[in-house]
Design a protein around this motif. Structure first.
Motif, short mmCIF file in Angstrom:
data_model
loop_
_atom_site.label_atom_id
_atom_site.label_comp_id
_atom_site.label_asym_id
_atom_site.label_seq_id
_atom_site.Cartn_x
_atom_site.Cartn_y
_atom_site.Cartn_z
N GLY A 172 82.74 96.29 40.33
CA GLY A 172 81.99 97.46 40.79
C GLY A 172 82.63 98.77 40.34
O GLY A 172 81.94 99.70 39.90
N VAL A 173 83.95 98.84 40.44
CA VAL A 173 84.66 100.04 39.99
C VAL A 173 84.50 100.22 38.48
O VAL A 173 84.31 101.33 37.98
N GLN A 174 84.55 99.09 37.73
CA GLN A 174 84.41 99.17 36.28
C GLN A 174 83.03 99.71 35.89
O GLN A 174 82.91 100.52 34.97
N ARG A 175 82.01 99.30 36.60
CA ARG A 175 80.67 99.81 36.29
C ARG A 175 80.56 101.31 36.56
O ARG A 175 79.90 102.04 35.81
N MET A 176 81.17 101.76 37.65
CA MET A 176 81.16 103.20 37.92
C MET A 176 81.90 103.97 36.83
O MET A 176 81.46 105.04 36.39
N ILE A 177 83.02 103.42 36.36
CA ILE A 177 83.77 104.08 35.29
C ILE A 177 82.94 104.15 34.01
O ILE A 177 82.90 105.18 33.32
N GLU A 178 82.25 103.05 33.68
CA GLU A 178 81.42 103.04 32.48
C GLU A 178 80.27 104.04 32.58
O GLU A 178 79.91 104.70 31.59
N ALA A 179 79.67 104.17 33.78
CA ALA A 179 78.59 105.14 33.95
C ALA A 179 79.10 106.56 33.79
O ALA A 179 78.45 107.41 33.13
N GLN A 180 80.25 106.86 34.37
CA GLN A 180 80.82 108.20 34.23
C GLN A 180 81.22 108.48 32.79
O GLN A 180 81.07 109.60 32.30
#
Length: 304
Positions: free
Chosen positions: A74-82
């Motif tokens: 979940g954290v990785q997906r947020m990083i990729e979106a940012q």
């Protein structure tokens, strides 16, 4: 088009405002660059280290590896979106390992065992022909790695783009908001000068009465006083000239009357003595008239 090339006060103020904005843009940009790049590497590393420590502490609160894997994903997906929103070329990757080096989660295709390059104390890691910057934190249960493939030059370029685009938008918004009040102030400030120009143009050449002092701006009042003082001096000069002409006419009246009278006497004289007396009187009147004319010329030169 020719209007913009005329030397006008409004054009001068407009150019000055534009130069002021360019100067402000350059100074603010230089200051932002200084803040962004001064100790940039160390500040980025400190921020990344704090992020990894916070992530490690959060993951340590979960009881099972599946929960840790789901949270890391979940954290990785947020990083990729940012990262996509910031238009960066590649997002950092999260790697989670057990203390014996077994892989719990990896956002890129790494082996099940932690590679020796990550296990070393080096700050960089090569994998799949790509070099990564590594930030590692070990908690009581897991070792968390965050690797980033974005080179420093790309990071600098992105920072410059963000700074310039953000500042340029703000300056473009602020420019008309500042320019419009300046234009309004200049337009209203020059209105009394326009009224004065119209008054001078419509005034008769014989009207030298002072203007009404209706200049509400202190900077324009000396000009109004100077114009009124000029009007007073012109009135005084014209009065002196009228007086001079009146006195000259009065002084010439007597000799001219004598010359006219003696001319009649000379024409009517019957004896030599009468003609000689009339001739002497006429010569004396002519000399007196010449003397008055010479005095008038001297006074005129002194006046000028």
């Amino acid at each position: 088009m020719k209007r913009w090339y005329r030397q006008t006060l409004a054009r001068r103020i407009l150019i000055t405002a534009m130069l002021a904005f360019v100067l402000c843009f350059a100074v603010i940009t230089a200051f932002n660059f200084y803040q962004a790049f001064w100790n940039h590497d160390s500040s980025v590393e400190a921020g990344r280290k704090a992020f990894v420590e916070s992530l490690s502490q959060s993951l340590s609160q979960f009881k099972t590896d599946d929960q840790v894997r789901a949270a890391a994903e979940g954290v990785q997906r947020m990083i990729e979106a940012q990262t996509a929103q910031a238009k960066r070329p590649d997002a950092p990757h999260i790697l989670v390992w057990t203390h014996n080096g077994h892989r719990v989660y990896a956002s890129i295709g790494l082996p099940t065992q932690r590679p020796p390059g990550l296990a070393s104390a080096a700050a960089s890691f090569d994998w799949g022909g790509q070099r990564y910057t590594v930030t590692s934190v070990t908690s009581p249960r897991y070792t968390v790695d965050v690797i980033d493939s974005t080179p420093i030059s790309s990071s600098y370029r992105l920072i410059i783009q963000d700074l310039l685009s953000d500042l340029l938008v703000k300056m473009l918004i602020a420019f008309p908001l500042v320019l419009l009040p300046i234009w309004f102030a200049v337009h209203t400030g020059l209105r009394p000068l326009g009224a004065l120009s119209d008054g001078l143009h419509s005034r008769s050449v014989n009207d030298l009465t002072p203007f009404a002092s209706n200049m509400r701006y202190e900077e324009l009042q000396p000009m109004m006083r100077a114009i009124n003082e000029l009007m007073e001096r012109l009135q005084s000069k014209i009065r002196q000239e009228h007086s001079f002409v009146h006195d000259a006419a009065h002084e010439l009246q007597t000799p001219l009357a004598v010359i006219a009278n003696q001319t009649h006497v000379l024409a009517a004289a019957t004896t030599i003595e009468e003609r000689a007396e009339a001739h002497r009187s006429a010569e004396h009147a002519v000399e007196r008239a010449g003397h008055v004319v010479r005095q008038m010329l001297i006074l005129s030169r002194l006046d000028s």
